[in-house]
Structure formats: C-alpha cells, structure tokens
Design a protein around this motif. Structure first.
Motif, PDB file in Angstrom:
ATOM      1  N   MET A 144       1.208  -1.297  -0.167  1.00  0.00           N
ATOM      2  CA  MET A 144       0.263  -0.095   0.175  1.00  0.00           C
ATOM      3  C   MET A 144       0.621   1.552  -0.858  1.00  0.00           C
ATOM      4  SD  MET A 144      -2.964  -0.872   0.128  1.00  0.00           S
ATOM      5  CE  MET A 144      -3.952   0.595   0.326  1.00  0.00           C
ATOM      6  N   GLY A 145       1.495   1.206  -0.885  1.00  0.00           N
ATOM      7  CA  GLY A 145       2.412   2.393  -1.163  1.00  0.00           C
ATOM      8  C   GLY A 145       1.588   3.641  -1.354  1.00  0.00           C
ATOM      9  N   ALA A 146       0.653   3.310  -2.269  1.00  0.00           N
ATOM     10  CA  ALA A 146       0.130   4.827  -2.677  1.00  0.00           C
ATOM     11  C   ALA A 146      -1.018   5.213  -2.122  1.00  0.00           C
ATOM     12  CB  ALA A 146      -1.347   4.474  -3.458  1.00  0.00           C
ATOM     13  N   LEU A 147      -1.092   4.633  -0.649  1.00  0.00           N
ATOM     14  CA  LEU A 147      -1.794   5.141   0.930  1.00  0.00           C
ATOM     15  C   LEU A 147      -0.432   5.532   1.352  1.00  0.00           C
ATOM     16  CD1 LEU A 147      -4.031   5.566   3.011  1.00  0.00           C
ATOM     17  CD2 LEU A 147      -3.106   3.429   3.314  1.00  0.00           C
ATOM     18  N   GLY A 148       0.877   5.518   1.866  1.00  0.00           N
ATOM     19  CA  GLY A 148       1.217   6.252   2.285  1.00  0.00           C
ATOM     20  C   GLY A 148       1.899   7.651   2.105  1.00  0.00           C
ATOM     21  N   ASP A 149       1.697   7.669   0.544  1.00  0.00           N
ATOM     22  CA  ASP A 149       2.264   8.585  -0.031  1.00  0.00           C
ATOM     23  C   ASP A 149       1.381  10.010   0.048  1.00  0.00           C
ATOM     24  OD1 ASP A 149       4.002   7.909  -1.422  1.00  0.00           O
ATOM     25  OD2 ASP A 149       3.345   7.108  -3.323  1.00  0.00           O
ATOM     26  N   ARG A 150      -0.073   8.806   0.123  1.00  0.00           N
ATOM     27  CA  ARG A 150      -1.242  10.526   0.629  1.00  0.00           C
ATOM     28  C   ARG A 150      -1.446  10.949   1.944  1.00  0.00           C
ATOM     29  NH1 ARG A 150      -3.589   6.292  -2.944  1.00  0.00           N
ATOM     30  NH2 ARG A 150      -5.065   5.607  -0.864  1.00  0.00           N
ATOM     31  N   LEU A 151      -0.741   9.857   3.111  1.00  0.00           N
ATOM     32  CA  LEU A 151      -1.017  10.317   4.024  1.00  0.00           C
ATOM     33  C   LEU A 151       0.052  11.279   4.500  1.00  0.00           C
ATOM     34  CD1 LEU A 151      -1.251   6.705   6.359  1.00  0.00           C
ATOM     35  CD2 LEU A 151      -3.019   8.680   6.113  1.00  0.00           C
ATOM     36  N   LYS A 152       1.376  11.600   3.731  1.00  0.00           N
ATOM     37  CA  LYS A 152       2.859  11.633   4.341  1.00  0.00           C
ATOM     38  C   LYS A 152       2.279  13.136   3.558  1.00  0.00           C
ATOM     39  CE  LYS A 152       7.744  11.472   3.480  1.00  0.00           C
ATOM     40  NZ  LYS A 152       8.421  11.563   2.492  1.00  0.00           N
ATOM     41  N   LEU A 153       1.765  13.866   2.558  1.00  0.00           N
ATOM     42  CA  LEU A 153       0.826  14.183   1.913  1.00  0.00           C
ATOM     43  C   LEU A 153       0.034  15.327   2.672  1.00  0.00           C
ATOM     44  CD1 LEU A 153       0.674  16.373  -1.094  1.00  0.00           C
ATOM     45  CD2 LEU A 153      -0.838  15.124  -1.638  1.00  0.00           C
ATOM     46  N   MET A 154      -0.545  14.797   3.132  1.00  0.00           N
ATOM     47  CA  MET A 154      -2.222  15.215   3.784  1.00  0.00           C
ATOM     48  C   MET A 154      -1.112  16.067   4.600  1.00  0.00           C
ATOM     49  SD  MET A 154      -5.029  13.674   5.499  1.00  0.00           S
ATOM     50  CE  MET A 154      -3.663  12.422   6.632  1.00  0.00           C
ATOM     51  N   VAL A 155       0.182  15.407   5.316  1.00  0.00           N
ATOM     52  CA  VAL A 155       0.380  15.516   6.586  1.00  0.00           C
ATOM     53  C   VAL A 155       2.061  16.370   6.058  1.00  0.00           C
ATOM     54  CG1 VAL A 155       2.516  15.349   8.901  1.00  0.00           C
ATOM     55  CG2 VAL A 155       0.839  13.844   8.507  1.00  0.00           C
ATOM     56  N   LYS A 156       2.094  17.079   5.186  1.00  0.00           N
ATOM     57  CA  LYS A 156       3.227  17.906   4.258  1.00  0.00           C
ATOM     58  C   LYS A 156       2.045  19.070   4.198  1.00  0.00           C
ATOM     59  CE  LYS A 156       6.986  15.561   2.386  1.00  0.00           C
ATOM     60  NZ  LYS A 156       7.608  15.250   1.125  1.00  0.00           N
ATOM     61  N   THR A 157       1.122  18.800   3.291  1.00  0.00           N
ATOM     62  CA  THR A 157       0.023  20.286   3.612  1.00  0.00           C
ATOM     63  C   THR A 157      -0.650  20.708   4.815  1.00  0.00           C
ATOM     64  OG1 THR A 157      -0.946  18.931   1.685  1.00  0.00           O
ATOM     65  CG2 THR A 157      -2.158  20.941   2.378  1.00  0.00           C
ATOM     66  N   PHE A 158      -0.628  20.428   5.442  1.00  0.00           N
ATOM     67  CA  PHE A 158      -0.819  20.327   6.878  1.00  0.00           C
ATOM     68  C   PHE A 158       0.379  21.051   7.641  1.00  0.00           C
ATOM     69  CE2 PHE A 158      -0.188  19.934  11.370  1.00  0.00           C
ATOM     70  CZ  PHE A 158      -1.136  20.352  11.916  1.00  0.00           C
ATOM     71  N   ARG A 159       1.763  20.639   7.755  1.00  0.00           N
ATOM     72  CA  ARG A 159       2.534  21.751   7.986  1.00  0.00           C
ATOM     73  C   ARG A 159       2.989  23.067   7.681  1.00  0.00           C
ATOM     74  NH1 ARG A 159       3.979  21.043  13.615  1.00  0.00           N
ATOM     75  NH2 ARG A 159       3.624  18.382  13.868  1.00  0.00           N
ATOM     76  N   ARG A 160       2.360  23.127   6.447  1.00  0.00           N
ATOM     77  CA  ARG A 160       2.979  23.967   6.047  1.00  0.00           C
ATOM     78  C   ARG A 160       1.762  25.633   5.972  1.00  0.00           C
ATOM     79  NH1 ARG A 160       3.163  22.287   0.400  1.00  0.00           N
ATOM     80  NH2 ARG A 160       1.147  23.094   0.311  1.00  0.00           N
ATOM     81  N   GLU A 161       0.761  24.902   6.047  1.00  0.00           N
ATOM     82  CA  GLU A 161      -0.428  26.058   6.799  1.00  0.00           C
ATOM     83  C   GLU A 161      -0.847  26.030   7.936  1.00  0.00           C
ATOM     84  OE1 GLU A 161      -1.105  27.853   3.975  1.00  0.00           O
ATOM     85  OE2 GLU A 161       0.042  27.505   2.530  1.00  0.00           O
ATOM     86  N   CYS A 162      -0.194  24.634   8.534  1.00  0.00           N
ATOM     87  CA  CYS A 162      -1.158  24.882  10.022  1.00  0.00           C
ATOM     88  C   CYS A 162      -1.080  26.461  10.914  1.00  0.00           C
ATOM     89  CB  CYS A 162       0.179  23.999  10.885  1.00  0.00           C
ATOM     90  SG  CYS A 162       2.110  24.399  11.349  1.00  0.00           S
ATOM     91  N   HIS A 163       0.070  27.208  10.833  1.00  0.00           N
ATOM     92  CA  HIS A 163      -0.034  28.620  10.978  1.00  0.00           C
ATOM     93  C   HIS A 163      -1.606  29.672  11.321  1.00  0.00           C
ATOM     94  CE1 HIS A 163       0.553  29.918   7.110  1.00  0.00           C
ATOM     95  NE2 HIS A 163       0.290  30.949   7.764  1.00  0.00           N
ATOM     96  N   ARG A 164      -2.240  29.101  10.258  1.00  0.00           N
ATOM     97  CA  ARG A 164      -3.798  29.104  10.212  1.00  0.00           C
ATOM     98  C   ARG A 164      -3.860  29.192  11.060  1.00  0.00           C
ATOM     99  NH1 ARG A 164      -4.728  28.414   4.159  1.00  0.00           N
ATOM    100  NH2 ARG A 164      -6.389  28.828   4.284  1.00  0.00           N
ATOM    101  N   VAL A 165      -4.585  27.159  11.509  1.00  0.00           N
ATOM    102  CA  VAL A 165      -5.459  26.690  12.352  1.00  0.00           C
ATOM    103  C   VAL A 165      -5.097  26.448  14.068  1.00  0.00           C
ATOM    104  CG1 VAL A 165      -6.788  25.459  10.759  1.00  0.00           C
ATOM    105  CG2 VAL A 165      -5.138  24.685  12.027  1.00  0.00           C
ATOM    106  N   LEU A 166      -3.597  26.584  14.248  1.00  0.00           N
ATOM    107  CA  LEU A 166      -2.961  26.320  15.030  1.00  0.00           C
ATOM    108  C   LEU A 166      -1.813  27.415  16.227  1.00  0.00           C
ATOM    109  CD1 LEU A 166      -0.986  23.185  14.571  1.00  0.00           C
ATOM    110  CD2 LEU A 166      -3.367  23.622  15.719  1.00  0.00           C
ATOM    111  N   GLN A 167      -1.771  27.256  16.971  1.00  0.00           N
ATOM    112  CA  GLN A 167      -1.214  28.781  17.820  1.00  0.00           C
ATOM    113  C   GLN A 167       0.288  28.799  18.026  1.00  0.00           C
ATOM    114  OE1 GLN A 167      -3.464  29.490  21.711  1.00  0.00           O
ATOM    115  NE2 GLN A 167      -5.158  29.733  20.737  1.00  0.00           N
ATOM    116  N   SER A 168       0.955  27.864  17.689  1.00  0.00           N
ATOM    117  CA  SER A 168       1.587  26.856  18.051  1.00  0.00           C
ATOM    118  C   SER A 168       2.850  26.493  16.229  1.00  0.00           C
ATOM    119  CB  SER A 168       2.412  26.624  19.248  1.00  0.00           C
ATOM    120  OG  SER A 168       3.561  26.081  19.631  1.00  0.00           O
ATOM    121  N   GLU A 169       3.803  26.830  16.199  1.00  0.00           N
ATOM    122  CA  GLU A 169       4.154  25.427  15.203  1.00  0.00           C
ATOM    123  C   GLU A 169       4.835  24.301  15.800  1.00  0.00           C
ATOM    124  OE1 GLU A 169       7.248  28.286  13.827  1.00  0.00           O
ATOM    125  OE2 GLU A 169       6.197  28.417  12.317  1.00  0.00           O
TER     126      GLU A 169
END
Length: 591
Positions: free
Chosen positions: A1-26
């Motif tokens: 299930m390499g495809a599922l792993g890629d999609r999970l990693k993409l989801m987390v990277k996107t969250f890290r890039r834009e987390c300052h909009r919804v979180l108070q701490s990096e």
C-alpha cells in the motif's frame, strides 16, 4: 500500500505548511495510532476514577471505545454494538488531554486539511481509508523513506526482538519530542525513568500533583522545581515539606540531561550533524553500564544509526525544496510567522527537521498486539516498575486500614504480640519496687500469678489486740529483779503509749509520762504478766503498734550495763514525727 503511504505523507506535509492558520504554535506534535490509543486509555481511566474511584479500565472497554472514537470523529456510521455509558465524558477527557499537551491526532489533521485547502480539492485520504489504517485493517509495510535498509556494518551484531526495538525507538522519539514540544506529557512519562533515575510511580505522582496545582505541564513543573533548587536563596527555594524534595537527585539528573540536549541543539547549526549528536547522546544514556551483547544495546545501536541517516535525508530534502529544487531559483523571503512566531529558540532548522521526523513516526502502522502496547512491562528499560503509561499515571494506593490483612499476617502478628520480650538489664535503686513494670504480654496476664509476682511491699492491716497499760508493761520488765536497773522494754514505754494513746487518753508525744520509774512498778497492785505474754506483747508492738517507727537497735542487758537512777525520772527526749508509711518502708529495706 505504497500509494496510501504517499497520500498520508502529502496530507501531513500540507498541514505543516499551513498549520499557522489554525494552530497557535508551530511546535504542535502529532499522535499516531499508538499514541491515540494510549491517550484514550488514560482518558477512560480518568473518567472511571471520577465515577467509580478507580484509575483503571479493562482492555475490552478500551477497544470498544476505540472504534466508537474513530467512527464518530470521522463522521462514519457507528458500529453495530452500543457505545459505553460515559462515552461523552471519555471524548471530552480525550480532547482535553490533546489540547493540554499541545498535540493533535491524525483525525484532527484530516479535518484541518479540509479547512486549509480549497473546497473543490480532492482529499488525499478518505475517512474510510484513514479508519482502516488506524484500526490496523490495512497493512502498510513501509512508508516512503521512513526506514533505512540495513547496512553491512550491522551484520554480526546480536539481534533484538521487535518489541524491544519498538520500545527503544519510542524512547528516542520521546526525547526528541520534548525538544520540540515541552508540553507533551506523554513524552515525559515515557522518558522520566529511562534510563533508571529512581523516579518511579511515586515521583511521577508527585510531579503530576505539582503540575495540577500550578496549572502547568509536567515538564514545566519539573524544571521550575529544579531551577528553584539550583538558584537557592532564603525564601526562594521550595519548602522542606515539598513532596518533590524526596526526588531532587533524580529530577536534577533528568533536567541536566535535557539541558545537554538543548545545548547541542542550540550550538550546532548544521541539522544533520546536530541530529546525529542528539541521537548519539540519547544512545549513550540508554546503554550506559550495559554490555555489547545486551539486547537493549543492540536495539539502541540500530535505532541510532537509522535515525541519524533519516535526519540527514530529511535535511537534504528540505534544502532542495528551499533552493528551488536546485534550479537556481532564488528562495522566497521567509514570512513573519515562519521566523519565530512569537517563540525564540536556537537551532530553528534542526527543529524543522525533527518535526518532519516525528511526523513520519506518527504515520507508522499501529501496533499489531494492542495488549502489549497498553499493558507493556519493560523492566529492561525503566527498572523494576517498567514504562507502562497507565501504571505511571495511576497514583499509588494509600492504605486506609479498612481491608483486612491476610490470615497468615494476622496470625504472625498475634504470635509476635504473645512472644515475651527481652528486657534490658538495668541497675535500679533500692526503691525499685516503686517503679511500674512494663506491660506484660497477654499470655502472662491471663495466667494465674505465681508467688513471685505477688507484691512483697504490701503488709496486712495490724490486728487490734488488748494490750496492758504502760504501768503494767514496765512492771513486767522488773519482775523479780532489782528496781534500780531499768529493763530494755521500759524505754519503749513512750512509743507504745504514744501509739495507744487514742485508746487510753489524749497525750502529747513530747509530754513526760507521770509515774515513770522503777518505784512505780513496785507500788502498783497489778500483777506482772508472764514471760509468754511478754513475748506476744513485744511481737505485737513490733508488727502492729510500731509500724511507723524505725526498729530499735539492740541494747545490752544485764548487770554489766548500769544506768543512773536519776535518769529514770527524766522525761524522754523529743523525737521527730514520721510520715505515714515511712517506718514500714524503712524496716522493710533494713538488711
């Protein structure tokens, strides 16, 4: 299930890039499947303590609530079995723990990903796929670049079991997690006594109570106490009654070790070199005092090598992304929220690498054996008490004395009570009979007292006997003898008269006795008593009438002692009155 792993990693990277909009701490960290399950167990135990008074929860209830938690947060249909009675309270405690420790779970990342991206964008992972991944129904053997293949240098070393390797890797990541997010109470619980610092469950309970009283995290409660001890000063150091005073050495060692890691983080600018130094320092602490053939030693060596190589790869990937993929494009100007975001810390680039590493660890597949995860006992890591999170968060039971002891202990305590105790040999004075002896055992009290236990200081009350008058007593002493020689019994005439004066007539002890003299005995009309009556009278005077007077010294009798006749009519010398019982006690101890 390499495809599922890629999609999970993409989801987390996107969250890290834009987390300052919804979180108070990096520095917010992510809980993976295993972390979410452990937090849920703690939340259920806390609710059970509030409702039933016991900080414990059955494993079956945790697995039931686990499915309800995932399906309800992912907005999927509930399972066919009913949820627990206190599910709403459990969910509230679960969310409170995540917020208090500045962490999020993978379900929250998926929810925030929908908020951060456009509404028409396709989701990388569907809620159903995430549920299958978190519940362990989908096998994800390896995520991309999440593990490093074994090198030839690892051949010939002793192999370690997967459970020990997983536990060691969890400890490594927990130390790195504290460098990124000091509010993570779960990370502190996994590292407080690993390696052993004599900080067991009692120490963790005292830290937890101190953090609750100050409304802070566990790490801040520990560092505040240690800093106050180090700074010292009268009126500034913690009070002597502070419960954390009992664990000063272990807490100081723990804070000192984390200070060393912070120093490495701040003084080493290169993230690859800094990451290698950090994992090497953690390995040195874990394997200290262990042989190279130990299973823990082999697991620590392998984990150090894998994490060092993975940190180097992440750093290279971030450098390529910052330099425009190596195409010579000038990097964009860093934004204000990317510089510090109201936080000042050294080693900013290294922290970014560590955050990416911890995100990848959160995407690892869940543990197959949930029982080993939730009730793990690892004496190889944390000493005799292990590193079970539920055991650490449970306060030690305080004995209330209500529950009876086992029968064997009660019988032994009863035998110890009945066993005679050896008395210390001490030198006592001549008035030792006035001292109160120690309480005798129960078996001695119940037995009949022997003759040796009868008190010897108590005398029976004197019997009242009819005694002759003073004139008759003196006349008995001169029967058939010379009237000019006083007998030894005549000087006692004053004492017997004083003691029996209440029956005869009131007279003072210092007043002279009328008619005292040898001539008086001659002219009296009363016959002298016999010798037998005289002996009885002397015994009666000695035991009954003269109990408050000291015994008289023996005086020589006969013709060898001549007393002048003029002294017969002289009044006796005045004597001091004795207190009640003084004569009896003196006569008893006279030897």
């Amino acid at each position: 299930m390499g495809a599922l792993g890629d999609r999970l990693k993409l989801m987390v990277k996107t969250f890290r890039r834009e987390c300052h909009r919804v979180l108070q701490s990096e520095r917010t960290t992510v809980h993976g499947a295993d972390g979410m399950l452990m937090v849920l167990q703690l939340a259920m135990a806390e609710v059970n303590k509030q409702r039933a008074g016991e900080f414990k929860v059955p494993l079956s209830d945790v697995l039931m609530a686990w499915k309800h938690l995932l399906l309800s947060k992912l907005h999927l249909p509930p399972p066919d079995f009913a949820r627990l009675e206190n599910y709403d309270l459990i969910l509230e405690a679960y969310e409170s723990f995540l917020k208090r420790s500045n962490t999020v779970d993978l379900v929250d990342i998926l929810r925030m990903y929908k908020q951060l991206t456009l509404a028409d964008s396709e989701e990388p992972v569907s809620p159903t796929q995430l549920f299958q991944f978190l519940s362990g129904n989908v096998e994800v053997s390896e995520l991309p670049d999440s593990s490093v293949p074994s090198t030839p240098s690892s051949k010939g070393r002793p192999c370690c079991s997967p459970q020990v390797k997983m536990a060691v890797r969890r400890v490594f990541c927990s130390y790195l997690n504290l460098l990124v997010n000091t509010k993570n109470d779960m990370a502190l619980a996994l590292t407080l006594d690993v390696p052993g610092r004599a900080l067991g469950r009692q120490a963790f309970t005292d830290i937890k109570h101190a953090a609750q009283n100050a409304n802070t995290s566990l790490f801040l409660a520990v560092t505040s106490f240690v800093r106050a001890i180090q700074l010292g000063g009268k009126g500034y150091a913690p009070a002597e009654s502070d419960p954390l005073r009992k664990h000063v050495k272990g807490l100081s060692d723990y804070v000192q070790f984390l200070d060393n890691l912070e120093e490495i983080l701040g003084e080493t600018p290169d993230p690859s070199v800094c990451g290698a130094k950090l994992v090497t320092a953690i390995r040195a602490a874990l394997v200290k005092g262990r042989s190279s053939g130990d299973e823990l030693y082999a697991a620590a060596e392998e984990t150090t090598r894998e994490l060092s190589e993975r940190i180097c790869q992440i750093h290279q990937t971030q450098q390529l992304a910052a330099n425009g993929s190596g195409m010579g494009i000038s990097p964009a100007r860093p934004k204000a929220y990317k510089v510090n975001h109201a936080t000042a810390y050294g080693g900013r680039d290294t922290v970014k690498v560590l955050v990416a590493l911890l995100d990848e660890e959160a995407l690892t597949p869940p543990c197959a054996n949930k029982a080993d995860l939730l009730s793990e006992e690892q004496p190889v890591l944390g000493g005799a008490e292990g590193t079970c999170v539920l055991t650490l968060f449970r306060s030690p039971e305080v004995s209330s004395g209500d529950s009876p002891q086992p029968l064997k202990n009660r019988v032994q305590s009863r035998l110890d009570l009945l066993k005679p105790k050896a008395k210390d040999k001490v030198v006592r004075s001549q008035f030792a009979c006035t001292y109160k002896d120690e309480e005798q055992p129960l078996n001695r009290v119940l037995e009949f007292p022997s003759s040796s236990q009868v008190p010897t200081c108590v005398h029976p009350a004197p019997k009242v006997k009819a005694t002759p008058t003073v004139d008759e007593e003196c006349s008995a002493g001169v029967e058939g003898g010379d009237t000019d020689e006083p007998t030894p019994e005549c000087p006692n005439k004053e004492r017997s008269g004083a003691q029996q004066g209440a029956a005869l007539e009131p007279r003072s002890g210092n007043a002279p006795i009328r008619g005292a003299g040898p001539g008086r005995a001659k002219n009296t009309g009363v016959h002298a008593p016999s010798k037998g009556n005289k002996r009885k009278q002397v015994d009666s005077d000695r035991h009954g009438g003269a109990e408050n007077q000291p015994p008289e010294k023996k005086r020589p009798t006969g013709a060898s002692v001549k007393m002048p006749a003029k002294n017969v009519n002289r009044a006796p010398a005045s004597k001091k009155k004795l207190i009640a019982g003084q004569g009896k006690l003196t006569s008893f101890f006279r030897v």
